[in-house]
Design an enzyme around this catalytic site. Structure first.
Site, PDB file in Angstrom:
ATOM      1  N   ALA A   1       0.846  -1.197   0.000  1.00 50.13           N
ATOM      2  CA  ALA A   1       0.000   0.000   0.000  1.00 50.13           C
ATOM      3  C   ALA A   1       0.879   1.244   0.000  1.00 50.13           C
ATOM      4  O   ALA A   1       0.457   2.312   0.452  1.00 50.13           O
ATOM      5  CB  ALA A   1      -0.943   0.002   1.197  1.00 50.13           C
ATOM      6  N   SER A   2       2.110   1.086  -0.489  1.00 52.57           N
ATOM      7  CA  SER A   2       3.050   2.201  -0.654  1.00 52.57           C
ATOM      8  C   SER A   2       3.229   2.985   0.647  1.00 52.57           C
ATOM      9  O   SER A   2       3.619   2.432   1.654  1.00 52.57           O
ATOM     10  CB  SER A   2       2.587   3.107  -1.794  1.00 52.57           C
ATOM     11  OG  SER A   2       2.529   2.376  -2.999  1.00 52.57           O
ATOM     12  N   HIS A   3       2.895   4.273   0.620  1.00 51.46           N
ATOM     13  CA  HIS A   3       3.146   5.159   1.754  1.00 51.46           C
ATOM     14  C   HIS A   3       2.001   5.186   2.762  1.00 51.46           C
ATOM     15  O   HIS A   3       2.083   5.889   3.768  1.00 51.46           O
ATOM     16  CB  HIS A   3       3.356   6.587   1.235  1.00 51.46           C
ATOM     17  CG  HIS A   3       2.156   7.119   0.511  1.00 51.46           C
ATOM     18  ND1 HIS A   3       1.849   6.736  -0.780  1.00 51.46           N
ATOM     19  CD2 HIS A   3       1.172   7.974   0.896  1.00 51.46           C
ATOM     20  CE1 HIS A   3       0.747   7.348  -1.160  1.00 51.46           C
ATOM     21  NE2 HIS A   3       0.310   8.099  -0.167  1.00 51.46           N
TER      22      HIS A   3
END
Length: 277
Positions: A181-183
Site C-alpha cells: 500500500a506504498s506510503h
C-alpha cells in the site's frame, strides 16, 4: 376394623376428554368481502409478502457486498484496510476478498494472455513487510490455485522487482502481483498487477474487481486454509539485485575498480531517494 377397598373397575377408571378439532392450515392469501349500502361488493386480497421482502433484502445485501469490492479499486491498484486500528474505518480487505480478486486476476490471465505455447500460467507474488502480508498471501495463492495458475512466492520484494520477474531469465513469469500500500499507514494493504507488457490499466483492474465482486457475493465458503497447490518459494531478489549491480557497473565503467564503482562515494538516504556524493 373397617377397611375400604376399590373394585378393579374403579381402579382402572380413566378420565377422557373430548378431542379437539384438527388445526386449520394458515393461509397467506386472505380474501375479505365488504358489503356497502349501495349493494356494491368489494373484494380485497391480502397476500403474504414475506418471500418477496426476503428476496429484495437479499438483493440489497448482495449489492452492498459487491460494492465493497468495487470500492477497493484505486486507479490501477487495489487498496483497502487490512487490519484494525484506524479510527472510523472498518477492515474491508479481508482474506476472502483477496482470494476472490486473485482468482479473478488468474481467470483474466487464462482467458486473455498470449502464452506462446506455454502450458501453465505462472504468477509470482511479492510483498512488503506489512503485518497483514503473510495472511493475505495465503489468500492470493488460494485464489490463483482456484483459477488454475501456478504460483511462485518471492517473499519480501519491491514493486519493480515484481515486474522484472516477468522478464528476467530464468524466471520470466507470465504475470506478477505486488502486495503493498506504498506510503499508506500500516493498517492498509493492496495489490498491484503486472504482465510482461507492464502494469494493468484502470479499466482492466475494474474488470477484475467486477468479476471478484460477483464471486464474493455468491460464495458462501470462507477463504481456503489448505492450498491445493503449494506455491514454489523462489529467491528472485538475489538475481534481481545482481541484475541491478551489473547495470550500475556497466554504466559507470570505472577504469580502476570496475566491480566497486561506488567506492569512495558517500551515500545519503532520504525517504525513498538515494544521493551519491
Amino acid at each position: 376394623m373397617a377397611t375400604s377397598s376399590l373394585s378393579p373397575q374403579t381402579a382402572t377408571r380413566k378420565t377422557t376428554f373430548p378431542s379437539l378439532p384438527p388445526p386449520k392450515p394458515f393461509h397467506t392469501n386472505l380474501t375479505f368481502s365488504i358489503s356497502l349500502p349501495s349493494n356494491i361488493l368489494i373484494k380485497t386480497s391480502i397476500k403474504s409478502s414475506i418471500s418477496s421482502s426476503t428476496t429484495k433484502y437479499n438483493e440489497v445485501v448482495l449489492d452492498e457486498e459487491m460494492d465493497k469490492i468495487r470500492r477497493l479499486q484505486n486507479g490501477s491498484d487495489v487498496r483497502g484496510v487490512a487490519v484494525e486500528g484506524e479510527k472510523g474505518r472498518t477492515v474491508d480487505l479481508t482474506p476472502p476478498v483477496v482470494e476472490a480478486i486473485a482468482e479473478s486476476f488468474g481467470e483474466w490471465l487464462m482467458n486473455g494472455l498470449e502464452r506462446e505455447g506455454e502450458d501453465d500460467v505462472k504468477v509470482s507474488l511479492g510483498r512488503d513487510p506489512r503485518i497483514s502480508g503473510a495472511l493475505l498471501s495465503v489468500a492470493v495463492f488460494a485464489g490463483l490455485a482456484r483459477a488454475g495458475c501456478v504460483a511462485f512466492d518471492m517473499g519480501l520484494a519491491t514493486t519493480p522487482a515484481c515486474f522484472m520477474s516477468t522478464l528476467l531469465a530464468p524466471f520470466e513469469y507470465n504475470a506478477s502481483i505486488m502486495m503493498t500500500a506504498s506510503h499508506l499507514p500500516y493498517t492498509r494493504n493492496g495489490l498491484k498487477f503486472f504482465t510482461r507488457k507492464g502494469g494493468l490499466t484502470s479499466l482492466e483492474v475494474e474488470d477484475i474487481c467486477d468479476r471478484a465482486a460477483r464471486k464474493y457475493a455468491n460464495r458462501l465458503a470462507k477463504v481456503s486454509t489448505t492450498l491445493p497447490i503449494t506455491p514454489t518459494r523462489v529467491d528472485f531478489m538475489s538475481a534481481y539485485s545482481k541484475h541491478l549491480r551489473d547495470i550500475i557497473k556497466d554504466r559507470i565503467n570505472h577504469p580502476l575498480h570496475y566491480d566497486t564503482p561506488l567506492q569512495g562515494f558517500q551515500v545519503f538516504h532520504s525517504h525513498l531517494h538515494f544521493c551519491f556524493q
